[in-house]
Design a protein around this motif. Structure first.
Motif, short mmCIF file in Angstrom:
data_model
loop_
_atom_site.label_atom_id
_atom_site.label_comp_id
_atom_site.label_asym_id
_atom_site.label_seq_id
_atom_site.Cartn_x
_atom_site.Cartn_y
_atom_site.Cartn_z
N GLN A 23 0.82 -1.22 0.00
CA GLN A 23 0.00 0.00 0.00
C GLN A 23 0.85 1.26 0.00
OE1 GLN A 23 -3.52 -2.10 2.53
NE2 GLN A 23 -3.79 0.08 2.14
N LEU A 24 1.74 1.31 -1.01
CA LEU A 24 2.52 2.50 -1.37
C LEU A 24 3.73 2.73 -0.46
CD1 LEU A 24 -0.43 4.95 -2.16
CD2 LEU A 24 0.70 3.32 -3.68
N ARG A 25 4.13 1.73 0.30
CA ARG A 25 5.31 1.87 1.15
C ARG A 25 6.59 1.53 0.39
NH1 ARG A 25 1.03 0.31 4.21
NH2 ARG A 25 0.77 1.35 6.23
N GLY A 26 6.57 0.41 -0.33
CA GLY A 26 7.77 -0.04 -1.03
C GLY A 26 8.96 -0.07 -0.10
N THR A 27 10.10 0.40 -0.61
CA THR A 27 11.30 0.55 0.22
C THR A 27 11.66 2.02 0.36
OG1 THR A 27 12.72 0.24 -1.73
CG2 THR A 27 12.19 -1.72 -0.44
N LEU A 28 10.62 2.88 0.36
CA LEU A 28 10.85 4.32 0.40
C LEU A 28 11.62 4.76 1.63
CD1 LEU A 28 7.72 6.15 -1.02
CD2 LEU A 28 10.11 6.71 -1.46
N ALA A 182 0.75 4.89 4.65
CA ALA A 182 2.15 4.93 4.24
C ALA A 182 2.74 6.34 4.32
CB ALA A 182 2.30 4.39 2.82
N TYR A 183 2.02 7.33 3.85
CA TYR A 183 2.48 8.72 3.85
C TYR A 183 2.83 9.16 5.27
CZ TYR A 183 2.09 13.84 3.18
OH TYR A 183 2.30 15.19 3.16
N PHE A 184 1.95 8.83 6.22
CA PHE A 184 2.14 9.26 7.60
C PHE A 184 3.33 8.55 8.25
CE2 PHE A 184 -2.27 9.77 6.42
CZ PHE A 184 -2.55 11.06 6.84
N GLU A 185 3.52 7.29 7.90
CA GLU A 185 4.64 6.54 8.46
C GLU A 185 5.98 7.01 7.89
OE1 GLU A 185 4.01 2.42 7.73
OE2 GLU A 185 1.99 2.41 8.57
N ILE A 186 6.05 7.17 6.58
CA ILE A 186 7.32 7.46 5.91
C ILE A 186 7.78 8.89 6.15
CG2 ILE A 186 8.44 7.65 3.65
CD1 ILE A 186 6.52 5.34 2.76
N PHE A 187 6.85 9.83 6.06
CA PHE A 187 7.24 11.24 6.11
C PHE A 187 6.95 11.92 7.44
CE2 PHE A 187 6.52 10.28 1.60
CZ PHE A 187 7.76 10.62 1.09
N LEU A 188 5.97 11.41 8.20
CA LEU A 188 5.57 12.09 9.44
C LEU A 188 5.87 11.27 10.68
CD1 LEU A 188 2.13 13.49 8.23
CD2 LEU A 188 4.38 14.54 8.06
N ASP A 189 6.60 10.17 10.51
CA ASP A 189 7.08 9.34 11.63
C ASP A 189 5.96 8.74 12.46
OD1 ASP A 189 9.76 9.76 10.97
OD2 ASP A 189 9.85 11.62 12.13
N GLU A 190 4.83 8.49 11.84
CA GLU A 190 3.78 7.76 12.54
C GLU A 190 4.22 6.32 12.75
OE1 GLU A 190 -0.70 8.08 11.67
OE2 GLU A 190 -0.10 6.25 10.61
N LYS A 191 3.87 5.75 13.87
CA LYS A 191 4.22 4.36 14.15
C LYS A 191 3.57 3.46 13.11
CE LYS A 191 4.11 0.79 17.75
NZ LYS A 191 3.68 0.45 19.13
N PRO A 192 4.34 2.56 12.48
CA PRO A 192 3.77 1.70 11.42
C PRO A 192 2.62 0.86 11.94
CG PRO A 192 6.17 1.60 11.41
CD PRO A 192 5.79 2.35 12.65
N VAL A 193 1.62 0.72 11.07
CA VAL A 193 0.49 -0.12 11.42
C VAL A 193 0.82 -1.56 11.09
CG1 VAL A 193 -1.14 1.74 10.97
CG2 VAL A 193 -0.58 0.12 9.15
N ALA A 194 0.03 -2.47 11.62
CA ALA A 194 0.21 -3.89 11.30
C ALA A 194 -0.03 -4.08 9.81
CB ALA A 194 -0.77 -4.72 12.10
#
Length: 570
Positions: A23-28, A182-194
């Protein structure tokens, strides 16, 4: 079998990439942390688009860097999601600061009513995105195979109907926004969801076959070129009350030179919906394209080709089956112009709005014209909003009667009015960015159009047409970002210094233009247009626009269907 149900190995590689991207995470995350290169991986380059980011490099420096055995000067373009094109002055000031801190020191107002930052380096990208987020804005879904920024006739301050239409742009944008975190995790340091994150409700694992664009227009203004979009909503009003919208489907501007199976296409009006049906219609139209769009050939993947191949009758039946009700018959409407009303205009609530022409949308300081500084100073005192137009201009919106003279003084102080008077031709011209950063550009556009307008202005002045608007648009490639196929005079890059010239679109955006001259340079452009401009000055009928004139006198034939756009002109 629909493409979406076919085995992935039969589809375009991008479909497999999206499917396997988590869901748009890839290896970004890993690409952005890699200090060895200024780029991200090829796969991640595709995924950044879904987050509003394009990887580019400075093509002016390619050759020299290659000689020095250096990688290209990679940088990123960052585009905001700004449905309806309005920001507060506080947000403007923050974006201005981010442009000077992390980008190339300029703001770009786009043809899709939002901002672009250019020249953001990878090491600054995350901080830049976080700075945008701190303004309560974001870049989600500004690019990629999703519903893009939803645009609307400019300035919700103008009237209650404009405010309602602006609100619908926001509601549609939010309703069709991807739900991936994905956007929130990669760029805003949100804790990754399961990794059991629910599948996208409107997109599934492979999102759309290509980008999807929605526009809302308030007649008689067609400033947003509603027929250039996949889905259009045309406001129908009665005694200043919004009754609903006519629905248009199947528009799109892109094509490829020399490939007749690709062509720009204007949308068709298929019916009318009530205001309470708008979100349902927007979702189901997009989902028809999700399920039936071409996922094997990306050059044939836009919604316009789905409509062209299957027909309007098929589409209307499929849409109404999904909606569970029939659309009403279209209502009468009329468009008059695709331009912006420059200068001061008064809204129905008594507030004032000043539309400023921003050449090619580039907000920057120049030695003789400190535009960026002037808009910064106005933003510090203005109590209303800044509204962007899809003609790359800016509206200082919601100015009170008491504050108007102060704003006027600042406009004069920074040279935005008074002695700096633009011709009507220049005010009705726009260009895409093109070189040096767009990887698709075949020719100059933003950097070249002003000097070409200088030369055309001389001809217009000599013909007595200095105050007569003609819609002029230029792109560096045939993808159509500045909507050149809806220009009365359109220039489309073919090679360095060479352009195809198109003539004959309508001033109201309801007819495309046709090829007039192919692969010509500046001298031939001037030599071929000058006689037509002079004839127009002498032979035009009362109220006749240039695009209509060149058809009447036989310079080009009218373009009646997109499928004929790349057919021989003889």
């Amino acid at each position: 079998m629909n493409d979406i149900s076919r085995p992935l190995e039969e589809l375009h590689p991008n479909e497999r990439l999206k499917h396997n991207s988590e869901q748009l995470r890839g290896t970004l995350r890993e690409s952005l942390a890699d200090p060895v290169t200024g780029a991200v991986t090829d796969d991640d380059t595709q995924l950044t688009k879904f987050h509003g980011i394009y990887q580019q490099d400075d093509r002016d420096l390619r050759s020299e860097r290659r000689k020095q055995k250096l990688e290209p000067f990679y940088q990123f373009m960052v585009r905001l999601r700004l449905p309806g094109g309005v920001c507060t002055t506080k947000q403007w000031l923050a974006l201005d600061e981010l442009a000077r801190q992390y980008a190339n020191g300029t703001l770009r107002l786009t043809t899709r009513q939002t901002f672009q930052f250019h020249g953001v380096l990878k090491r600054n990208l995350k901080a830049h995105i976080q700075g945008i987020n701190a303004t309560l804005l974001d870049t989600m879904a500004a690019c990629g195979d999703v519903n893009r920024n939803v645009i609307a006739t400019a300035n919700p301050w103008r009237s209650p109907v404009h405010r309602q239409v602006y609100d619908f742009a926001h509601r549609i944008s939010q309703h069709l926004r991807p739900r991936s975190r994905a956007y929130f995790e990669i760029f805003l340091d949100e804790k990754p969801v399961a990794r059991s994150e629910p599948e996208e409700p409107n997109y599934g694992r492979t999102y759309l076959p290509r980008k999807f664009k929605i526009a809302l227009a308030v007649p008689p203004d067609n400033d947003i070129d509603v027929f250039a979009h996949d889905l259009g909503f045309i406001a129908i009003t009665e005694q200043d009350e919004l009754l609903g919208f006519n629905i248009s489907v199947g528009g799109g501007m892109g094509m490829s030179h020399g490939e007749p199976k690709t062509f720009p296409r204007l949308a068709d009006v298929i019916g009318f919906c009530r205001v309470e049906q708008v979100l349902d219609v927007a979702e189901q139209v997009m989902c028809v394209q999700r399920d039936f769009g071409d996922r094997k050939d990306r050059g044939h993947a836009r919604f316009k080709y789905t409509i062209e191949d299957r027909g309007l009758d098929w589409f209307r039946k499929e849409l109404e089956r999904r909606l569970g009700y029939a659309l009403e018959a279209p209502r009468a409407f009329r468009f008059e112009t695709t331009g912006d009303p420059y200068g001061w205009q008064k809204g129905t609530d008594g507030t004032w709005h000043f539309t400023l022409s921003v050449e090619n949308g580039r907000v920057a300081d120049h030695p003789d014209y400190p535009l960026m500084s002037g808009l910064r100073e106005i933003a510090k005192v203005h109590k209303g909003d800044y509204a962007l137009t899809t003609n790359q201009n800016l509206i200082i919106a919601g100015v009170s009667e008491a504050q108007k003279s102060n704003i006027q003084s600042l406009l004069e102080q920074y040279g935005m009015v008074g002695t700096r008077r633009q011709s009507a031709l220049r005010r009705h011209a726009m260009a895409c960015v093109a070189l040096p950063t767009c990887g698709l550009a075949m020719a100059e556009s933003e950097r070249y159009l002003p000097s070409l307008i200088d030369k055309l202005d001389v001809i217009m002045h000599e013909a007595g047409l200095a105050d007569d608007p003609i819609v002029v648009r230029m792109t560096g490639c045939p993808n159509g970002c500045a909507r050149p196929y809806l220009a009365e005079i359109g220039f489309v890059g073919k090679a360095l210094g060479k352009y195809n010239v198109y003539l004959g679109a309508s001033f109201s955006g309801e007819r495309m233009n046709r090829l007039f001259r192919e692969n010509i340079g500046e001298t031939e452009i001037i030599d071929s247009l000058a006689p037509l401009i002079r004839d127009y000055a002498q032979q035009r009928q009362e109220g006749e626009r240039f695009g209509d004139f060149v058809i009447r006198v036989g310079a080009v034939k009218p373009m009646l269907a997109g499928r004929d756009f790349q057919q021989p002109t003889a």
